[in-house]
Each structure stands twice: as C-alpha cells, then as structure tokens.
Scaffold this motif. Structure first.
Motif, PDB file in Angstrom:
ATOM      1  N   ARG A  30       0.711   7.667   8.090  1.00  0.00           N
ATOM      2  CA  ARG A  30       1.127   7.275   6.739  1.00  0.00           C
ATOM      3  C   ARG A  30       1.068   8.527   5.885  1.00  0.00           C
ATOM      4  O   ARG A  30       0.033   9.161   5.774  1.00  0.00           O
ATOM      5  CB  ARG A  30       0.209   6.216   6.160  1.00  0.00           C
ATOM      6  N   ASP A  39       1.243   6.087   0.050  1.00  0.00           N
ATOM      7  CA  ASP A  39       1.250   4.626  -0.022  1.00  0.00           C
ATOM      8  C   ASP A  39       2.578   4.009   0.428  1.00  0.00           C
ATOM      9  O   ASP A  39       2.597   2.900   0.959  1.00  0.00           O
ATOM     10  CB  ASP A  39       0.944   4.160  -1.447  1.00  0.00           C
ATOM     11  N   ASN A  59      -3.162  -2.542   3.867  1.00  0.00           N
ATOM     12  CA  ASN A  59      -1.793  -2.170   4.205  1.00  0.00           C
ATOM     13  C   ASN A  59      -1.246  -3.128   5.256  1.00  0.00           C
ATOM     14  O   ASN A  59      -1.913  -3.427   6.238  1.00  0.00           O
ATOM     15  CB  ASN A  59      -1.738  -0.744   4.749  1.00  0.00           C
TER      16      ASN A  59
END
Length: 105
Positions: free
Chosen positions: A27, A30, A2
């Motif tokens: 997070r 995604d 990421n």
C-alpha cells in the motif's frame, strides 16, 4: 480497517489493464496500491557505478487507485465487494458481500 490488504488477490475493474488479476504487494498510501503485473511502466535508468547498477530501460510497477480494483472471490471466480462484520467477541472481520463468507487473511 482497510478493506484491501497486502497479499489479497484482486482484479482490475477499469483502465488499460482491465480484467488482469494480481496480488497486492504494498500500500503506497491510504488510496494507492501496488499490484504485481498491473500498471507497469517503462523507466529509463541511469547507470550508477558507485552502487554497481547498470543503466537501461526497466519495468516498474506504478500505483493504482483502490477504487479501480476489486477483491477476487475464489469460490465464485469473480470480483467481489468487501464488507466488515462484527463478531460476538468484538473482533472485526472482512466478509464477501455476495455470500457473507469470511475472507481468509
């Protein structure tokens, strides 16, 4: 890997919070991020005596898409893009696109 991670300082590029700076707190999936102090909504909460919570209106941080934020480069004081560089020992590191400098985790 990421390009944006928890704990990174980011700047919002679009939307009603454009120009605000904050830290990624989590997070969600995604594509979605939670950024402290950005995209805050009012939520009406019902009292729950079993849990001991009082009712009322609370501020809740809502997710924002990662394409709407950019990492903050402290050296230049501006938003920057993130690239990935392969080191000699086989490790991948994140770098600022403008300067090629490694991003400290």
């Amino acid at each position: 890997m990421n390009k944006l991670r928890k704990g990174d300082q980011v700047i919002v590029l679009t939307g009603r919070d454009k120009g605000k700076r904050g830290t990624i707190s989590a997070r969600v999936n995604d594509d979605q991020l939670l950024v402290e102090g950005v995209n805050v909504a009012k939520k009406h909460v019902r009292p729950n005596p079993m849990k001991g919570t009082t009712g009322g209106i609370v501020d809740k941080t809502m997710p924002i898409h990662q394409s709407n934020v950019a990492i903050f480069n402290a050296a230049s004081g501006k938003a920057d893009r993130v690239g990935i560089k392969l080191l000699d020992d086989g490790k991948k590191v994140r770098v600022y696109k403008s300067s090629g400098e490694e991003i400290k985790a």
